[in-house]
Design a protein around this motif. Structure first.
Motif, PDB file in Angstrom:
ATOM      1  N   ASN A   1       8.181  -1.150   5.654  1.00 30.48           N
ATOM      2  CA  ASN A   1       8.049   0.039   4.821  1.00 30.48           C
ATOM      3  C   ASN A   1       9.201   0.000   3.820  1.00 30.48           C
ATOM      4  O   ASN A   1      10.370   0.124   4.205  1.00 30.48           O
ATOM      5  N   CYS A   2       8.874  -0.165   2.559  1.00 27.86           N
ATOM      6  CA  CYS A   2       9.899  -0.294   1.519  1.00 27.86           C
ATOM      7  C   CYS A   2      10.713   0.988   1.328  1.00 27.86           C
ATOM      8  O   CYS A   2      11.788   0.948   0.730  1.00 27.86           O
ATOM      9  N   LEU A   3      10.214   2.108   1.854  1.00 26.30           N
ATOM     10  CA  LEU A   3      10.923   3.375   1.693  1.00 26.30           C
ATOM     11  C   LEU A   3      11.870   3.673   2.855  1.00 26.30           C
ATOM     12  O   LEU A   3      12.514   4.713   2.873  1.00 26.30           O
ATOM     13  N   GLU A   4      11.950   2.768   3.824  1.00 29.15           N
ATOM     14  CA  GLU A   4      12.897   2.916   4.936  1.00 29.15           C
ATOM     15  C   GLU A   4      14.045   1.934   4.760  1.00 29.15           C
ATOM     16  O   GLU A   4      13.838   0.814   4.297  1.00 29.15           O
ATOM     17  N   PRO A   5      15.255   2.320   5.176  1.00 23.73           N
ATOM     18  CA  PRO A   5      16.380   1.377   5.107  1.00 23.73           C
ATOM     19  C   PRO A   5      16.083   0.113   5.922  1.00 23.73           C
ATOM     20  O   PRO A   5      15.442   0.178   6.978  1.00 23.73           O
TER      21      PRO A   5
ATOM     22  N   ALA B   1      14.698  -0.300   1.360  1.00 31.36           N
ATOM     23  CA  ALA B   1      14.630  -1.495   2.206  1.00 31.36           C
ATOM     24  C   ALA B   1      15.446  -2.643   1.640  1.00 31.36           C
ATOM     25  O   ALA B   1      15.923  -3.494   2.390  1.00 31.36           O
ATOM     26  N   ARG B   2      15.646  -2.680   0.324  1.00 34.17           N
ATOM     27  CA  ARG B   2      16.389  -3.792  -0.304  1.00 34.17           C
ATOM     28  C   ARG B   2      17.881  -3.489  -0.483  1.00 34.17           C
ATOM     29  O   ARG B   2      18.662  -4.392  -0.749  1.00 34.17           O
TER      30      ARG B   2
ATOM     31  N   VAL C   1       0.859  -1.188   0.000  1.00 32.03           N
ATOM     32  CA  VAL C   1       0.000   0.000   0.000  1.00 32.03           C
ATOM     33  C   VAL C   1       0.891   1.233   0.000  1.00 32.03           C
ATOM     34  O   VAL C   1       1.809   1.337   0.817  1.00 32.03           O
ATOM     35  N   LYS C   2       0.615   2.160  -0.904  1.00 29.99           N
ATOM     36  CA  LYS C   2       1.390   3.408  -0.976  1.00 29.99           C
ATOM     37  C   LYS C   2       0.673   4.491  -0.183  1.00 29.99           C
ATOM     38  O   LYS C   2      -0.538   4.663  -0.286  1.00 29.99           O
ATOM     39  N   VAL C   3       1.457   5.213   0.620  1.00 32.33           N
ATOM     40  CA  VAL C   3       0.947   6.307   1.443  1.00 32.33           C
ATOM     41  C   VAL C   3       1.576   7.592   0.919  1.00 32.33           C
ATOM     42  O   VAL C   3       2.780   7.640   0.676  1.00 32.33           O
TER      43      VAL C   3
ATOM     44  N   GLY D   1       4.754  10.342   6.934  1.00 31.89           N
ATOM     45  CA  GLY D   1       5.017  10.806   5.567  1.00 31.89           C
ATOM     46  C   GLY D   1       4.876   9.655   4.589  1.00 31.89           C
ATOM     47  O   GLY D   1       4.242   8.645   4.875  1.00 31.89           O
ATOM     48  N   LYS D   2       5.516   9.839   3.452  1.00 29.19           N
ATOM     49  CA  LYS D   2       5.433   8.871   2.363  1.00 29.19           C
ATOM     50  C   LYS D   2       5.897   7.476   2.814  1.00 29.19           C
ATOM     51  O   LYS D   2       6.879   7.354   3.559  1.00 29.19           O
ATOM     52  N   ALA D   3       5.178   6.454   2.356  1.00 25.58           N
ATOM     53  CA  ALA D   3       5.521   5.075   2.722  1.00 25.58           C
ATOM     54  C   ALA D   3       5.013   4.107   1.659  1.00 25.58           C
ATOM     55  O   ALA D   3       4.116   4.445   0.885  1.00 25.58           O
TER      56      ALA D   3
END
Length: 167
Positions: free
Chosen positions: A130-134, A163-164, A16-18, A86-88
């Motif tokens: 959260n794919c947008l976090e390390p 995250a990857r 899911v995109k936030v 914020g964005k996620a």
């Protein structure tokens, strides 16, 4: 008895995109990898399934191992809720603490060998990524179950996502 323990990812939610303003996300998990509990090598002259599982429970100091034929899809879906500032790109996951054990039973001249594949029904673990976090911000708890977050990241996050990327 040779015993191997691991965590197995069994359910995931869609990604899911936030948006930039953030928000609350509620996600239902769906089965992705189904496990079926099994005991092989039991017979009328060898150990019973009940005896093999009782011995394994005692060896592990665990109770309530999944009985043969039980599938992880029979576990209830998990509704995961998370709030983002914020964005996620978020996904929820569920996993089971699995056990694979090879055993050998000898009684007189009769020897039976078999394998048990099961999990502790009370040790289901759930979480969110959260794919947008390390990755290091999400998987640094030192818990054995961190492997589930790693598996969820590998299945849901794009290869070039924070995250990857390697730490």
């Amino acid at each position: 008895m040779a015993i191997g323990k691991d965590w197995s990812l069994t359910a995931l939610s869609p990604l899911v995109k936030v948006g930039a303003k953030g928000g609350t996300v509620k996600q239902d998990t769906k089965p992705v990898h189904t496990l079926t509990a099994k005991v092989s090598g039991t017979s009328k002259t060898g150990p019973s399934t009940k005896d093999v599982l009782a011995s394994l429970e005692k060896e592990l100091s665990w109770k309530h191992l999944a009985r043969p034929g039980t599938r992880t899809t029979s576990a209830p879906a998990v509704l995961w809720q998370n709030e983002f500032d914020g964005k996620a790109q978020s996904a929820a996951y569920v996993g089971h603490h699995t056990v694979t054990a090879d055993y050998r039973y000898t009684c007189g001249k009769t020897t039976a060998k078999g394998r048990v594949v099961t999990w502790a029904q009370q040790s289901t673990h759930s979480g969110g990524i959260n794919c947008l976090e390390p990755r290091t911000d999400q998987i640094d708890t030192g818990e054995d179950s961190d492997v589930l977050a790693e598996q969820a990241i590998a299945e849901r996050c794009a290869k070039n996502s924070p995250a990857r990327k390697a730490a």
